[in-house]
Design an enzyme around this catalytic site. Structure first.
Site, PDB file in Angstrom:
ATOM      1  CB  VAL A  70      -0.937   0.071   1.178  1.00  0.00           C
ATOM      2  CG1 VAL A  70      -1.852   1.150   1.254  1.00  0.00           C
ATOM      3  CG2 VAL A  70      -1.680  -1.284   1.532  1.00  0.00           C
ATOM      4  CG  ASP A 124      -7.922  16.269   0.301  1.00  0.00           C
ATOM      5  OD1 ASP A 124      -6.720  16.144   0.839  1.00  0.00           O
ATOM      6  OD2 ASP A 124      -8.255  17.489   0.103  1.00  0.00           O
ATOM      7  CG  ASN A 151       5.624   8.925  -0.614  1.00  0.00           C
ATOM      8  OD1 ASN A 151       6.659   9.567  -0.460  1.00  0.00           O
ATOM      9  ND2 ASN A 151       4.529   9.384  -1.629  1.00  0.00           N
ATOM     10  CE1 TYR A 223       8.513  19.176   5.890  1.00  0.00           C
ATOM     11  CE2 TYR A 223       9.942  20.737   5.850  1.00  0.00           C
ATOM     12  CZ  TYR A 223       9.612  19.576   5.430  1.00  0.00           C
ATOM     13  OH  TYR A 223      10.392  18.939   4.755  1.00  0.00           O
ATOM     14  CE  LYS A 227       7.893  14.963   6.535  1.00  0.00           C
ATOM     15  NZ  LYS A 227       7.231  13.645   5.900  1.00  0.00           N
ATOM     16  CB  VAL A 256      14.043  14.140  -3.611  1.00  0.00           C
ATOM     17  CG1 VAL A 256      13.668  13.259  -5.132  1.00  0.00           C
ATOM     18  CG2 VAL A 256      14.734  13.384  -2.462  1.00  0.00           C
ATOM     19  CB  SER A 258       9.403  15.900  -6.261  1.00  0.00           C
ATOM     20  OG  SER A 258       9.151  16.684  -5.151  1.00  0.00           O
TER      21      SER A 258
HETATM   22  N1  LIG Z   1      10.842  16.231  -2.657  1.00  0.00           N
HETATM   23  C1  LIG Z   1      11.553  16.364  -1.561  1.00  0.00           C
HETATM   24  O1  LIG Z   1      12.725  17.225  -1.708  1.00  0.00           O
HETATM   25  C2  LIG Z   1      11.737  15.770  -0.236  1.00  0.00           C
HETATM   26  C3  LIG Z   1      12.490  15.694   1.082  1.00  0.00           C
HETATM   27  C4  LIG Z   1      12.205  15.163   2.173  1.00  0.00           C
HETATM   28  C5  LIG Z   1      11.099  14.374   2.129  1.00  0.00           C
HETATM   29  N2  LIG Z   1      10.254  14.288   1.073  1.00  0.00           N
HETATM   30  C6  LIG Z   1       8.911  13.525   1.715  1.00  0.00           C
HETATM   31  O2  LIG Z   1       8.706  12.811   0.278  1.00  0.00           O
HETATM   32  C7  LIG Z   1       7.299  12.328   0.401  1.00  0.00           C
HETATM   33  C8  LIG Z   1       6.974  12.799  -1.126  1.00  0.00           C
HETATM   34  O3  LIG Z   1       7.289  13.835  -1.516  1.00  0.00           O
HETATM   35  P1  LIG Z   1       7.219  14.171  -3.111  1.00  0.00           P
HETATM   36  O4  LIG Z   1       8.468  15.379  -3.377  1.00  0.00           O
HETATM   37  O5  LIG Z   1       7.383  13.049  -3.910  1.00  0.00           O
HETATM   38  O6  LIG Z   1       5.952  14.924  -3.326  1.00  0.00           O
HETATM   39  P2  LIG Z   1       4.871  15.035  -4.636  1.00  0.00           P
HETATM   40  O7  LIG Z   1       5.896  14.945  -6.052  1.00  0.00           O
HETATM   41  O8  LIG Z   1       4.409  16.680  -4.228  1.00  0.00           O
HETATM   42  O9  LIG Z   1       3.732  14.201  -4.652  1.00  0.00           O
HETATM   43  C9  LIG Z   1       2.968  14.007  -3.523  1.00  0.00           C
HETATM   44  C10 LIG Z   1       2.129  12.865  -3.628  1.00  0.00           C
HETATM   45  O10 LIG Z   1       1.132  12.890  -2.415  1.00  0.00           O
HETATM   46  C11 LIG Z   1      -0.165  13.056  -3.081  1.00  0.00           C
HETATM   47  N3  LIG Z   1      -0.972  13.903  -2.207  1.00  0.00           N
HETATM   48  C12 LIG Z   1      -0.599  15.269  -2.008  1.00  0.00           C
HETATM   49  N4  LIG Z   1      -1.696  15.853  -0.999  1.00  0.00           N
HETATM   50  C13 LIG Z   1      -2.529  14.726  -0.850  1.00  0.00           C
HETATM   51  C14 LIG Z   1      -3.878  14.649  -0.134  1.00  0.00           C
HETATM   52  N5  LIG Z   1      -4.161  15.671   0.649  1.00  0.00           N
HETATM   53  N6  LIG Z   1      -4.495  13.519   0.141  1.00  0.00           N
HETATM   54  C15 LIG Z   1      -3.872  12.608  -0.722  1.00  0.00           C
HETATM   55  N7  LIG Z   1      -2.769  12.446  -1.570  1.00  0.00           N
HETATM   56  C16 LIG Z   1      -2.035  13.632  -1.607  1.00  0.00           C
HETATM   57  C17 LIG Z   1      -0.038  13.707  -4.462  1.00  0.00           C
HETATM   58  O11 LIG Z   1      -0.991  13.325  -5.347  1.00  0.00           O
HETATM   59  P3  LIG Z   1      -2.307  14.035  -5.695  1.00  0.00           P
HETATM   60  O12 LIG Z   1      -1.985  15.421  -5.967  1.00  0.00           O
HETATM   61  O13 LIG Z   1      -2.927  13.420  -6.933  1.00  0.00           O
HETATM   62  O14 LIG Z   1      -3.076  13.930  -4.483  1.00  0.00           O
HETATM   63  C18 LIG Z   1       1.259  12.972  -4.961  1.00  0.00           C
HETATM   64  O15 LIG Z   1       0.925  11.794  -5.358  1.00  0.00           O
HETATM   65  C19 LIG Z   1       6.734  13.258   1.310  1.00  0.00           C
HETATM   66  O16 LIG Z   1       6.438  12.631   2.482  1.00  0.00           O
HETATM   67  C20 LIG Z   1       7.784  14.464   1.525  1.00  0.00           C
HETATM   68  O17 LIG Z   1       7.741  14.826   3.135  1.00  0.00           O
HETATM   69  C21 LIG Z   1      10.252  14.822   0.221  1.00  0.00           C
HETATM   70  C1  LIG Z   2      18.713  23.081   7.206  1.00  0.00           C
HETATM   71  O1  LIG Z   2      17.482  22.339   7.561  1.00  0.00           O
HETATM   72  C2  LIG Z   2      17.037  21.837   6.178  1.00  0.00           C
HETATM   73  C3  LIG Z   2      15.719  21.143   6.451  1.00  0.00           C
HETATM   74  O2  LIG Z   2      14.822  21.935   5.912  1.00  0.00           O
HETATM   75  C4  LIG Z   2      17.995  20.543   6.116  1.00  0.00           C
HETATM   76  O3  LIG Z   2      17.635  19.617   4.902  1.00  0.00           O
HETATM   77  C5  LIG Z   2      19.412  21.120   5.963  1.00  0.00           C
HETATM   78  O4  LIG Z   2      20.266  20.068   5.871  1.00  0.00           O
HETATM   79  C6  LIG Z   2      19.826  22.059   7.156  1.00  0.00           C
HETATM   80  N1  LIG Z   2      21.311  22.650   6.756  1.00  0.00           N
HETATM   81  C7  LIG Z   2      21.998  22.792   7.722  1.00  0.00           C
HETATM   82  C8  LIG Z   2      23.330  23.189   7.144  1.00  0.00           C
HETATM   83  O5  LIG Z   2      21.796  22.200   8.681  1.00  0.00           O
HETATM   84  C1  LIG Z   3       1.305  20.269   4.729  1.00  0.00           C
HETATM   85  C2  LIG Z   3       2.582  20.148   4.792  1.00  0.00           C
HETATM   86  O1  LIG Z   3       3.307  21.048   4.858  1.00  0.00           O
HETATM   87  N1  LIG Z   3       3.382  19.011   4.859  1.00  0.00           N
HETATM   88  C3  LIG Z   3       4.615  18.669   5.190  1.00  0.00           C
HETATM   89  C4  LIG Z   3       4.508  17.130   4.824  1.00  0.00           C
HETATM   90  O2  LIG Z   3       5.840  16.680   4.794  1.00  0.00           O
HETATM   91  C5  LIG Z   3       6.696  17.247   3.662  1.00  0.00           C
HETATM   92  C6  LIG Z   3       8.057  16.862   3.274  1.00  0.00           C
HETATM   93  O3  LIG Z   3       8.710  16.146   4.438  1.00  0.00           O
HETATM   94  C7  LIG Z   3       6.610  18.755   3.830  1.00  0.00           C
HETATM   95  O4  LIG Z   3       7.372  19.278   2.717  1.00  0.00           O
HETATM   96  C8  LIG Z   3       5.448  19.461   3.959  1.00  0.00           C
HETATM   97  O5  LIG Z   3       5.540  20.592   4.410  1.00  0.00           O
END
Ligand SMILES: NC(=O)c1ccc[n+]([C@@H]2O[C@H](COP(=O)([O-])OP(=O)(O)OC[C@H]3O[C@@H](n4cnc5c(N)ncnc54)[C@H](OP(=O)(O)O)[C@@H]3O)[C@@H](O)[C@H]2O)c1
Ligand SMILES: *[C@@H]1O[C@H](CO)[C@@H](O)[C@H](O)[C@H]1NC(C)=O
Ligand SMILES: CC(=O)N[C@H]1CO[C@H](CO)[C@@H](O)[C@@H]1O
Ligand SMILES: *[C@@H]1O[C@H](CO)[C@@H](O)[C@H](O)[C@H]1NC(C)=O
Ligand SMILES: *[C@@H]1O[C@H](CO)[C@@H](O)[C@H](O)[C@H]1NC(C)=O
Length: 347
Positions: A70, A124, A151, A223, A227, A256, A258
């Site tokens: 899932v 949602d 995720n 945020y 986390k 990452v 995205s």
């Molecule tokens: N990208 C980064 O730099 C980064 C860094 C650290 C951690 N992360 C973590 O990685 C995970 C995925 O991030 P991502 O960058 O892949 O994000 P993304 O490209 O924005 O994708 C988010 C996904 O979640 C779905 N979604 C968003 N809001 C939703 C809601 N209210 N209900 C149901 N589905 C919802 C979206 O689909 P729909 O729009 O179709 O709902 C989409 O499939 C997140 O937990 C984020 O915290 C990302």
């Molecule tokens: C600052 O915080 C971000 C999280 O938003 C983290 O990814 C980054 O590594 C941090 N940078 C430093 C220099 O600690």
């Molecule tokens: C609503 C919201 O801000 N959600 C946070 C959930 O986690 C992702 C990635 O770790 C954040 O980018 C979002 O800000």
């Protein structure tokens, strides 16, 4: 050189006089050896995890035996990559996100390409209503689920002082990142536990964390807290489910590419979703950059080295890291506000 020899001779002279002094010297020496040994072991483990060990074999989680995985937030970015790479490992899938059309396209592609069963559900998750959890339960009930990937995440707008954070944004962060993750895990975990028991394989609950949870991040306070909450929760659950043959893992990531991060070009520190997910799945259950943490992985190699270096030097909770981070996010905020201003003028 002679200085050191002199010093040692003097210390020995004092040492002969005092038993206590001798014992202290041995303690300091022992402590140094212990520190050095654990450091070397952690470094070796990091290198093995990142560069030497073969990929984890998913047959322990029931790959290729009709088991289900899932994934929440599965229609884009990292979640979509998890869907593709788990399908390639012969897992059937349940994919959850808001946009049905995106889910349908992925469903068709995965069923055609890998011949796996794909169920989709549009909800949602930020609307925290019981009907939606019932809908998730109805889809998942009776399926042999062994893997859950928490995720889902929604993008925050821009860095903002805590006192200026709007209540809606604050509540959304907690709802999506925390409440929904808890409730969905509560629905799916019993199914995973019973599937693992009846089919003699292991279960896996993998949750997406973030460096913002690792490092307290000024101007993203809510945020960042949400986390870290996942870090505490996930590790505690790992303890509870260990005897039930379920692995509970938190994956930590720096940026990452995205639509959430709004970064398009991959670089040394910023992988694309495909490379991020393949390093996560390759090493799940190992620590990589998160050597000091149980049941936690910092999978991507450059993120891993960054995490390891901060942790082995000043530490993630240090004042220094906190103030560097504050400066960094203040400048991001200033730039974002200027951009918004320019766009407002254009309209
Ligand atoms: N990208 C980064 O730099 C980064 C860094 C650290 C951690 N992360 C973590 O990685 C995970 C995925 O991030 P991502 O960058 O892949 O994000 P993304 O490209 O924005 O994708 C988010 C996904 O979640 C779905 N979604 C968003 N809001 C939703 C809601 N209210 N209900 C149901 N589905 C919802 C979206 O689909 P729909 O729009 O179709 O709902 C989409 O499939 C997140 O937990 C984020 O915290 C990302
Ligand atoms: C600052 O915080 C971000 C999280 O938003 C983290 O990814 C980054 O590594 C941090 N940078 C430093 C220099 O600690
Ligand atoms: C609503 C919201 O801000 N959600 C946070 C959930 O986690 C992702 C990635 O770790 C954040 O980018 C979002 O800000
Ligand atoms: C994975 O493990 C299974 C059973 O333990 C074994 O049959 C299979 O060959 C292994 N696959 C790989 C790629 O090592
Ligand atoms: C989720 O809840 C909303 C609001 O109550 C409802 O309109 C929607 O139909 C529900 N979604 C599903 C899939 O049940």
């Amino acid at each position: 050189m002679t200085l050191i020899v002199n010093l040692v001779e003097q210390l020995q002279a004092v040492g002969r006089r005092s038993e206590l002094f001798n014992i202290s010297l041995w303690c300091i020496f022992g402590f140094g050896v212990l520190k050095a040994t654990t450091f070397i072991l952690r470094t070796l483990s990091l290198i093995f995890d990142l560069f030497l060990l073969p990929s984890v074999n998913y047959s322990k989680y029931g790959a290729g035996k009709g088991k289900y995985c899932v994934i929440t937030g599965a229609s884009d970015g990292i979640g979509k990559e998890f869907a593709f790479q788990m399908a390639r490992r012969h897992f059937n899938l349940v994919l959850i996100s808001r946009t049905l059309s995106k889910l349908e396209t992925i469903q068709k592609e995965l069923q055609g390409k890998f011949g796996v069963e794909v169920k989709i559900l549009s909800v949602d998750i930020s609307r925290d209503v019981p009907e939606n959890y019932t809908a998730i339960r109805e889809v998942c009930e009776g399926l042999p689920i062994t893997v859950l990937i928490n995720n889902v995440g929604q993008s925050h707008s821009i860095p903002v002082p805590f006192l200026a954070t709007e209540e809606k944004e604050l509540r959304d962060i907690i709802t999506i990142n925390n409440t929904a993750t808890l409730l969905i895990s509560q629905l799916i975990t019993p199914i995973i536990v019973s599937t693992a028991a009846s089919s003699k394989c292991r279960g896996l609950i993998l949750t997406m964390g973030s460096f913002a949870g690792l490092i307290p991040t000024p101007l993203l306070a809510t945020y960042s807290g949400s986390k870290s909450f996942l870090q505490g929760w996930s590790n505690a659950l790992a303890g509870e489910l260990r005897d039930k043959n379920v692995d509970v893992e938190l994956a930590l990531s720096y940026l990452v590419t995205s639509s959430m991060s709004k970064i398009r070009r991959a670089s040394l520190m910023i992988p694309n979703a495909k490379n991020f997910v393949s390093s996560t799945l390759k090493n799940v259950g190992r620590r990589c950059g998160a050597q000091e943490r149980f049941s936690t992985i910092t999978p991507y190699w450059s993120h891993a080295l960054y995490h390891f270096i901060i942790e082995e030097t000043v530490g993630v909770y240090s004042k220094l890291v906190n103030s560097i981070n504050y400066t960094m996010h203040k400048s991001i905020r200033v730039r974002a506000l200027r951009k918004a201003e320019r766009e407002a003028k254009k309209d």
